[in-house]
Enzyme design. Structure first.
Site, PDB file in Angstrom:
ATOM      1  N   THR A 194       0.825  -1.217   0.000  1.00  0.00           N
ATOM      2  CA  THR A 194       0.000   0.000   0.000  1.00  0.00           C
ATOM      3  C   THR A 194       0.854   1.261   0.000  1.00  0.00           C
ATOM      4  O   THR A 194       0.409   2.309  -0.470  1.00  0.00           O
ATOM      5  CB  THR A 194      -0.969   0.015   1.189  1.00  0.00           C
ATOM      6  OG1 THR A 194      -0.246   0.041   2.428  1.00  0.00           O
ATOM      7  CG2 THR A 194      -1.867  -1.221   1.171  1.00  0.00           C
ATOM      8  N   LEU A 240      -2.788   5.179  -0.146  1.00  0.00           N
ATOM      9  CA  LEU A 240      -4.153   4.660  -0.049  1.00  0.00           C
ATOM     10  C   LEU A 240      -4.074   3.180   0.310  1.00  0.00           C
ATOM     11  O   LEU A 240      -3.782   2.343  -0.545  1.00  0.00           O
ATOM     12  CB  LEU A 240      -4.910   4.872  -1.357  1.00  0.00           C
ATOM     13  CG  LEU A 240      -5.713   6.164  -1.436  1.00  0.00           C
ATOM     14  CD1 LEU A 240      -6.513   6.236  -2.725  1.00  0.00           C
ATOM     15  CD2 LEU A 240      -6.644   6.305  -0.234  1.00  0.00           C
ATOM     16  N   HIS A 241      -4.345   2.876   1.573  1.00  0.00           N
ATOM     17  CA  HIS A 241      -4.205   1.506   2.063  1.00  0.00           C
ATOM     18  C   HIS A 241      -5.447   0.657   1.755  1.00  0.00           C
ATOM     19  O   HIS A 241      -5.398  -0.279   0.973  1.00  0.00           O
ATOM     20  CB  HIS A 241      -3.941   1.519   3.565  1.00  0.00           C
ATOM     21  CG  HIS A 241      -2.794   2.368   3.986  1.00  0.00           C
ATOM     22  ND1 HIS A 241      -1.483   2.019   3.725  1.00  0.00           N
ATOM     23  CD2 HIS A 241      -2.743   3.563   4.641  1.00  0.00           C
ATOM     24  CE1 HIS A 241      -0.674   2.955   4.208  1.00  0.00           C
ATOM     25  NE2 HIS A 241      -1.421   3.898   4.756  1.00  0.00           N
ATOM     26  N   ASP A 242      -6.549   0.980   2.402  1.00  0.00           N
ATOM     27  CA  ASP A 242      -7.727   0.119   2.353  1.00  0.00           C
ATOM     28  C   ASP A 242      -8.325  -0.057   0.954  1.00  0.00           C
ATOM     29  O   ASP A 242      -8.802  -1.158   0.633  1.00  0.00           O
ATOM     30  CB  ASP A 242      -8.793   0.639   3.320  1.00  0.00           C
ATOM     31  CG  ASP A 242      -8.349   0.547   4.770  1.00  0.00           C
ATOM     32  OD1 ASP A 242      -7.468  -0.282   5.069  1.00  0.00           O
ATOM     33  OD2 ASP A 242      -8.874   1.301   5.604  1.00  0.00           O
ATOM     34  N   CYS A 244      -6.892  -0.663  -1.636  1.00  0.00           N
ATOM     35  CA  CYS A 244      -6.155  -1.727  -2.329  1.00  0.00           C
ATOM     36  C   CYS A 244      -6.837  -3.080  -2.157  1.00  0.00           C
ATOM     37  O   CYS A 244      -6.758  -3.930  -3.055  1.00  0.00           O
ATOM     38  CB  CYS A 244      -4.716  -1.785  -1.819  1.00  0.00           C
ATOM     39  SG  CYS A 244      -3.695  -0.373  -2.314  1.00  0.00           S
TER      40      CYS A 244
END
Length: 311
Positions: A194, A240-242, A244
């Protein structure tokens, strides 16, 4: 192709909100059966409220939303208001939600829905894994009813809360260990991946050009949430983590992965929450996860921008 049935477990949170926008886009091939919330980025009272606000903005006030566990299994709750703001959605202003919060507990919803299924449901988890761990402990039979869990959590190398631990696994390492060792097919979208998904000025400009209510909200969230990352890491934009996780469900070809054995440290005060990834099979333990190693970041942002345009 039939839409993939999923349940989203989350702790909104700016990047959770953007993940929900992506999952709920009209052309997304996902059948969201429900959204469960957990304490994480902000306390539970805010995560369930934020999930309802985001669903209403996305035009999906029909979705059932369930509040879950208000704290980790064993440790005190750690939140991330310094990143997401006091509301969890700082950077935008949304009206109080009108859609109802379901009366059932999130864990009850998970158990009931999975036990009534024939194994076709995928779980997308975007926050601490407390809800799912409690469901597994209460009803271990759900483990054979889950098609796959796609987790945003863990780190192969450096953490973002401590040098060892990523936020979601650090908040509730015992829950992460329960889930990761439950024998359920699992894909780990970790911090190393991420951190490759940077919202550069060019990518932000593409979102700004859409000029829709959802793209405007996305931009506001990114601008507030991104300030922390940019100052800390010196990047040209936020990670942008979530989203992904949702991108993996929609276009798994954007990611490179390899099977590996993973385990979560739960006892050391120095490294608690660390994801120990046996990437090179240095032990005799069989792989228990599909570990993401890289992402096509440009393809990811094309998918996100296209989905926001359709919303």
């Amino acid at each position: 192709m039939a839409a993939k049935p999923i349940i989203i477990d989350c702790d909104p949170g700016a990047d959770d909100a953007i993940a929900l926008f992506l999952a709920l886009a009209p052309t997304a091939s996902l059948d969201v059966l429900g959204i469960t919330t957990v304490a994480g980025n902000v306390p539970l009272g805010l995560t369930q409220r934020n999930a309802r606000q985001i669903c209403e903005l996305a035009g999906r006030s029909d979705l059932p939303i369930y509040a879950g566990c208000p704290r980790p299994l064993l440790r005190p709750l750690l939140t991330a208001e310094e990143v997401h703001g006091k509301t969890g959605l700082d950077g935008i202003t949304l009206p109080e939600p009108q859609m109802p919060l379901q009366k059932s507990h999130a864990v009850h919803f998970l158990i009931q829905t999975l036990m009534e299924s024939s194994g076709e449901i995928t779980l997308a988890t975007l926050g601490p894994l407390t809800n799912l761990a409690v469901a597994i402990i209460q009803q271990p039979a759900i483990c054979t009813r889950i098609k796959e869990i796609v987790v945003m959590g863990g780190a192969i190398t450096q953490g973002n809360v401590t040098p060892s631990a990523e936020f979601n696994f650090y908040v509730d390492p015992h829950a992460a260990q329960v889930v990761c060792t439950a024998g359920i097919p699992l894909t780990l979208i970790n911090l190393d991946v991420t951190h490759q998904a940077i919202a550069t000025p060019t990518r932000m400009a593409a979102i700004r050009a859409l000029n829709t209510p959802i793209s405007t909200a996305t931009l506001g969230l990114l601008q507030h949430y991104g300030a922390f990352d940019m100052q800390r890491y010196g990047t040209s934009g936020p990670f942008l983590h979530d989203p992904c996780v949702i991108a993996y469900l929609l276009q798994p070809e954007l990611f490179t992965c390899r099977p590996a054995y993973i385990e979560i440290e739960t006892t050391s005060e120095l490294t608690i929450g660390r994801t120990v990834v046996d990437r090179w099979q240095s032990t005799d333990r069989a792989p228990n996860a599909n570990v993401a190693l890289s992402i096509n970041a440009e393809g990811f942002y094309q998918l996100l921008t296209r989905s926001l345009a359709e919303a």
